[in-house]
Design a protein around this motif. Structure first.
Motif, PDB file in Angstrom:
ATOM      1  N   SER A  33       9.415  45.314  39.222  1.00  0.00           N
ATOM      2  CA  SER A  33      10.510  45.237  40.350  1.00  0.00           C
ATOM      3  C   SER A  33       9.745  44.826  41.712  1.00  0.00           C
ATOM      4  N   ASP A  34      10.299  43.844  42.397  1.00  0.00           N
ATOM      5  CA  ASP A  34       9.754  43.321  43.639  1.00  0.00           C
ATOM      6  C   ASP A  34      11.207  42.936  44.603  1.00  0.00           C
ATOM      7  N   TYR A  35      10.829  43.128  45.813  1.00  0.00           N
ATOM      8  CA  TYR A  35      11.868  42.679  46.901  1.00  0.00           C
ATOM      9  C   TYR A  35      11.956  41.106  46.625  1.00  0.00           C
ATOM     10  N   VAL A  36      12.871  40.457  47.283  1.00  0.00           N
ATOM     11  CA  VAL A  36      12.804  39.055  47.640  1.00  0.00           C
ATOM     12  C   VAL A  36      13.140  38.719  48.879  1.00  0.00           C
ATOM     13  N   PHE A  37      12.390  37.725  49.529  1.00  0.00           N
ATOM     14  CA  PHE A  37      12.527  37.287  50.558  1.00  0.00           C
ATOM     15  C   PHE A  37      13.385  35.811  50.957  1.00  0.00           C
ATOM     16  N   GLY A  96      24.560  44.530  50.699  1.00  0.00           N
ATOM     17  CA  GLY A  96      23.270  43.807  50.210  1.00  0.00           C
ATOM     18  C   GLY A  96      23.757  42.620  48.858  1.00  0.00           C
ATOM     19  N   ASN A  97      24.831  42.602  48.907  1.00  0.00           N
ATOM     20  CA  ASN A  97      25.319  41.824  47.554  1.00  0.00           C
ATOM     21  C   ASN A  97      25.365  40.326  47.839  1.00  0.00           C
ATOM     22  N   PHE A  98      25.569  39.949  49.087  1.00  0.00           N
ATOM     23  CA  PHE A  98      25.768  38.557  49.698  1.00  0.00           C
ATOM     24  C   PHE A  98      24.746  38.046  50.579  1.00  0.00           C
ATOM     25  N   LEU A  99      24.399  36.966  50.566  1.00  0.00           N
ATOM     26  CA  LEU A  99      23.541  36.311  51.755  1.00  0.00           C
ATOM     27  C   LEU A  99      24.557  35.425  52.505  1.00  0.00           C
ATOM     28  N   PHE A 121      26.546  33.092  49.718  1.00  0.00           N
ATOM     29  CA  PHE A 121      25.908  33.004  48.644  1.00  0.00           C
ATOM     30  C   PHE A 121      26.127  34.531  47.962  1.00  0.00           C
ATOM     31  N   ARG A 122      26.075  34.536  46.623  1.00  0.00           N
ATOM     32  CA  ARG A 122      26.079  36.116  46.036  1.00  0.00           C
ATOM     33  C   ARG A 122      24.869  35.878  45.461  1.00  0.00           C
ATOM     34  N   ILE A 123      23.850  37.221  45.641  1.00  0.00           N
ATOM     35  CA  ILE A 123      22.811  37.338  45.107  1.00  0.00           C
ATOM     36  C   ILE A 123      22.606  37.985  43.719  1.00  0.00           C
ATOM     37  N   ARG A 124      22.070  37.290  42.859  1.00  0.00           N
ATOM     38  CA  ARG A 124      22.382  37.562  41.478  1.00  0.00           C
ATOM     39  C   ARG A 124      21.053  38.601  41.133  1.00  0.00           C
ATOM     40  N   TYR A 125      21.320  39.883  41.291  1.00  0.00           N
ATOM     41  CA  TYR A 125      20.113  40.812  40.852  1.00  0.00           C
ATOM     42  C   TYR A 125      19.868  40.736  39.499  1.00  0.00           C
ATOM     43  N   ASP A 126      20.780  40.284  38.598  1.00  0.00           N
ATOM     44  CA  ASP A 126      20.765  40.328  37.326  1.00  0.00           C
ATOM     45  C   ASP A 126      19.913  39.170  36.889  1.00  0.00           C
ATOM     46  N   LEU A 127      19.630  38.034  37.870  1.00  0.00           N
ATOM     47  CA  LEU A 127      18.982  36.848  37.474  1.00  0.00           C
ATOM     48  C   LEU A 127      17.882  36.635  38.425  1.00  0.00           C
ATOM     49  N   GLN A 128      16.945  37.673  38.994  1.00  0.00           N
ATOM     50  CA  GLN A 128      15.719  37.451  39.490  1.00  0.00           C
ATOM     51  C   GLN A 128      15.984  37.064  40.947  1.00  0.00           C
ATOM     52  N   ASP A 165      24.086  32.397  43.928  1.00  0.00           N
ATOM     53  CA  ASP A 165      25.016  31.633  43.443  1.00  0.00           C
ATOM     54  C   ASP A 165      26.020  31.293  44.814  1.00  0.00           C
ATOM     55  N   PHE A 166      26.346  29.884  44.949  1.00  0.00           N
ATOM     56  CA  PHE A 166      27.255  29.621  46.053  1.00  0.00           C
ATOM     57  C   PHE A 166      28.482  30.318  45.700  1.00  0.00           C
ATOM     58  N   VAL A 167      29.228  30.619  46.903  1.00  0.00           N
ATOM     59  CA  VAL A 167      30.498  31.450  46.687  1.00  0.00           C
ATOM     60  C   VAL A 167      31.745  30.536  47.661  1.00  0.00           C
ATOM     61  N   GLN A 168      31.192  30.259  48.846  1.00  0.00           N
ATOM     62  CA  GLN A 168      32.204  29.606  49.562  1.00  0.00           C
ATOM     63  C   GLN A 168      31.822  29.135  50.968  1.00  0.00           C
ATOM     64  N   ALA A 169      32.161  27.819  51.458  1.00  0.00           N
ATOM     65  CA  ALA A 169      32.105  27.356  52.680  1.00  0.00           C
ATOM     66  C   ALA A 169      33.286  27.557  53.487  1.00  0.00           C
ATOM     67  N   ALA A 170      33.289  28.379  54.667  1.00  0.00           N
ATOM     68  CA  ALA A 170      34.427  28.723  55.508  1.00  0.00           C
ATOM     69  C   ALA A 170      34.197  28.190  57.120  1.00  0.00           C
ATOM     70  N   SER A 171      35.341  27.907  57.688  1.00  0.00           N
ATOM     71  CA  SER A 171      35.183  27.388  59.104  1.00  0.00           C
ATOM     72  C   SER A 171      34.450  28.546  59.837  1.00  0.00           C
ATOM     73  N   ALA A 172      33.783  27.860  60.654  1.00  0.00           N
ATOM     74  CA  ALA A 172      32.946  28.870  61.688  1.00  0.00           C
ATOM     75  C   ALA A 172      33.895  29.085  62.969  1.00  0.00           C
ATOM     76  N   GLY A 173      34.796  28.155  63.025  1.00  0.00           N
ATOM     77  CA  GLY A 173      35.407  28.275  64.337  1.00  0.00           C
ATOM     78  C   GLY A 173      35.106  27.455  65.383  1.00  0.00           C
ATOM     79  N   GLY A 174      34.456  26.418  65.156  1.00  0.00           N
ATOM     80  CA  GLY A 174      34.029  25.491  66.420  1.00  0.00           C
ATOM     81  C   GLY A 174      32.630  25.007  65.964  1.00  0.00           C
TER      82      GLY A 174
END
Length: 520
Positions: free
Chosen positions: A342-346, A407-410, A439-446, A450-459
């Motif tokens: 088990s290691d961290y991911v950067f 910690g589940n989303f980037l 993006f969802r961080i897949r702790y089960d897939l190393q 996984d891309f989740v959404q592109a949302a408007s930033a407001g400008g």
């Protein structure tokens, strides 16, 4: 008749224009460090663009020259790598080394003219002859006493420990008539001759060294050693500075300065003409400080000495050439890999390439460094899949990079993709909005993303953002739209819902911090 003038002389003309009453562009009481930083920035760019200089702008570490004096120092000894000698004789002409044959082109400004400008906050009158061609020798009169009185280590420590810009300004330049000039005035008086003249001091090349003593271009600051020290990333100055902040009275003590150079510009051309430290952060185990270098395509690694708070350099992470790394973030918990370890991911965001790259983090024993192993197929566009990278003439795309509190989303802010259309009121300043990618961080897939959404930033130009403690609201700094946009976010799905509020500002937005822990 005025002969063809050199670019050096033109910088003197610019300074005289800014400081004289003929320059409406400088409003009363403009902080001098703001004006001078812009001025030195123009000079440094001219060195690179017009003279072929490949390094960074150096600075004069005043206190280091207090003990042994100036005239015999390597700066002023008249040697081939000096900035020329001291002046001599009644005319105080620099007589030896570089600039000894340099002709100054401005007249001497008497003290009553200088005082008139000081008393009128830089808006006093200047004579009609101010811009007349008046050749004379280049003068210098080094003053060790001024340096000892105004620019010693205690003075600089006091300056750097000030809590506000106003307090900093008051220490930097003390009131006229005070025997203690402050570090700003002390530097000028220590130069003497042309360097002590309020209007024409840039004709002495030393001027440009005394203007960046404190490296006022900090782009990012991060705590380390359990909050005992601060590491500051200096983008334009190509430097990392550290400070001891353990003093109970709030006094900040400078620790180390690391300055970087490059032998040639990077693949991105002008964006990578020099090292540019964009962010500092620590690793999850608090053993290292990381300095993300956009110009050199590196993440510089420093081991922390927990007792002294000093940093010691280790092998850097080399990013993809020309990618321009900006910010990075670690997973909150280690991830189990196929080898059973088990290691961290950067995750490293690269603003020029518009990408995020995932690395497995392997710690070397005895704080010997970190081995960053790129994950297979681990480079992702920071934009929605299928959306082409916008043409930005080298300007950045990927902006802020953060994890959700669980910690589940980037979550990444993007710039210049203009993904959404609306009205100018809705999306300032043009009716187009950049995107926030989740993006969802897949702790089960190393650590796969996984891309989740592109949302408007407001400008337009979503430079930065921060989440509240709960993670259900985001404050997005829309730089060119001059607005803070507040977005609502669903904690379970990680999806942004809608903009629920905004605050328009008078000026561009560069940084946002959400602090909902303040006690009223």
């Amino acid at each position: 008749m005025v002969p063809n003038v050199s670019p050096w002389t033109l910088f003197g003309v610019l300074a005289l224009s800014l400081l004289g009453s003929a320059a409406p562009s400088r409003p009363p009481r403009t902080p001098e460090n703001v004006m001078h930083r812009g001025y030195v920035w123009l000079y440094e760019n001219a060195l690179r663009d017009e003279c072929g200089y490949k390094g960074v702008q150096s600075y004069w570490d005043w206190p280091a020259y207090v003990k042994d004096g100036l005239e015999d120092s390597t700066i002023f000894d008249g040697g081939p790598y000096s900035l020329g000698s001291n002046g001599r004789g009644n005319d105080l002409c620099v007589y030896k080394g570089p600039f000894s044959n340099y002709t100054a082109t401005f007249r001497y400004f008497s003290n009553d003219i200088i005082m008139d400008n000081i008393e009128n906050n830089g808006n006093g009158s200047i004579p009609s002859w101010s811009f007349d061609y008046s050749p004379n020798c280049f003068q210098r009169a080094l003053d060790d006493d001024s340096l000892r009185l105004n620019n010693n280590y205690s003075d600089i420590e006091q300056l750097l420990s000030q809590p506000t810009i106003s307090d900093f300004q008051n220490i930097l330049s003390t009131p006229e008539g005070d025997a203690h000039y402050g570090p700003h005035g002390g530097g000028h008086v220590a130069m003497g001759g042309d360097g002590a003249d309020l209007f024409t001091s840039p004709t002495d090349p030393v001027f440009f060294l005394i203007r960046i003593e404190c490296l006022l271009d900090g782009a990012y600051a991060g705590f380390y050693a359990n909050g005992k020290a601060l590491a500051v990333a200096h983008y334009t100055s190509s430097a990392l500075q550290t400070y001891d902040i353990t003093d109970p009275n709030g006094k900040i003590k400078p620790l180390q300065t690391f300055t970087y150079t490059m032998s040639k510009e990077g693949p991105a051309g002008a964006r990578q003409a020099a090292p540019h430290i964009h962010e500092t952060r620590t690793d999850p185990l608090e053993q290292y400080v990381l300095a993300v270098d956009l110009g050199a395509d590196k993440v510089r690694i420093y081991a922390i000495d927990d007792d002294t708070l000093l940093l010691d350099e280790r092998k850097a992470l080399n990013a993809t050439p020309g990618s321009g790394p900006r910010h990075g973030v670690f997973t909150q918990e280690p991830i189990r890999f196929a080898d059973g370890k088990s290691d961290y991911v950067f995750y490293l965001g690269a603003e020029i390439a518009g990408t995020i790259t995932a690395y497995r983090v392997k710690y070397l024993p005895n704080r010997g460094g970190i081995d960053f192993v790129p994950l297979p197929n681990g480079t992702y566009s920071s934009l929605e899949p299928g959306v082409p990278k916008p043409y930005t003439t080298g300007k950045g795309i990927t902006g802020e990079l953060r994890l959700s509190p669980d910690g589940n989303f980037l979550i990444v802010s993007n710039r210049r993709d203009e993904r959404f259309n609306g009205t100018v009121t809705q999306y300032p300043p043009s009716g187009k909005s950049d995107s926030m990618s989740t993006f969802r961080i897949r702790y089960d897939l190393q650590g796969k993303l996984d891309f989740v959404q592109a949302a408007s930033a407001g400008g337009y130009v979503a430079q930065t953002y921060d989440l509240n403690t709960a993670g259900d609201l985001a404050a997005v700094g829309v730089q060119l739209g001059q607005r803070i946009s507040i977005l609502e976010r669903d904690l379970g799905s990680g999806l942004f819902k809608e903009q629920v509020a905004y605050l328009d500002l008078d000026g561009e937005m560069w940084g946002v911090l959400w602090n909902d822990k303040v006690n009223n």
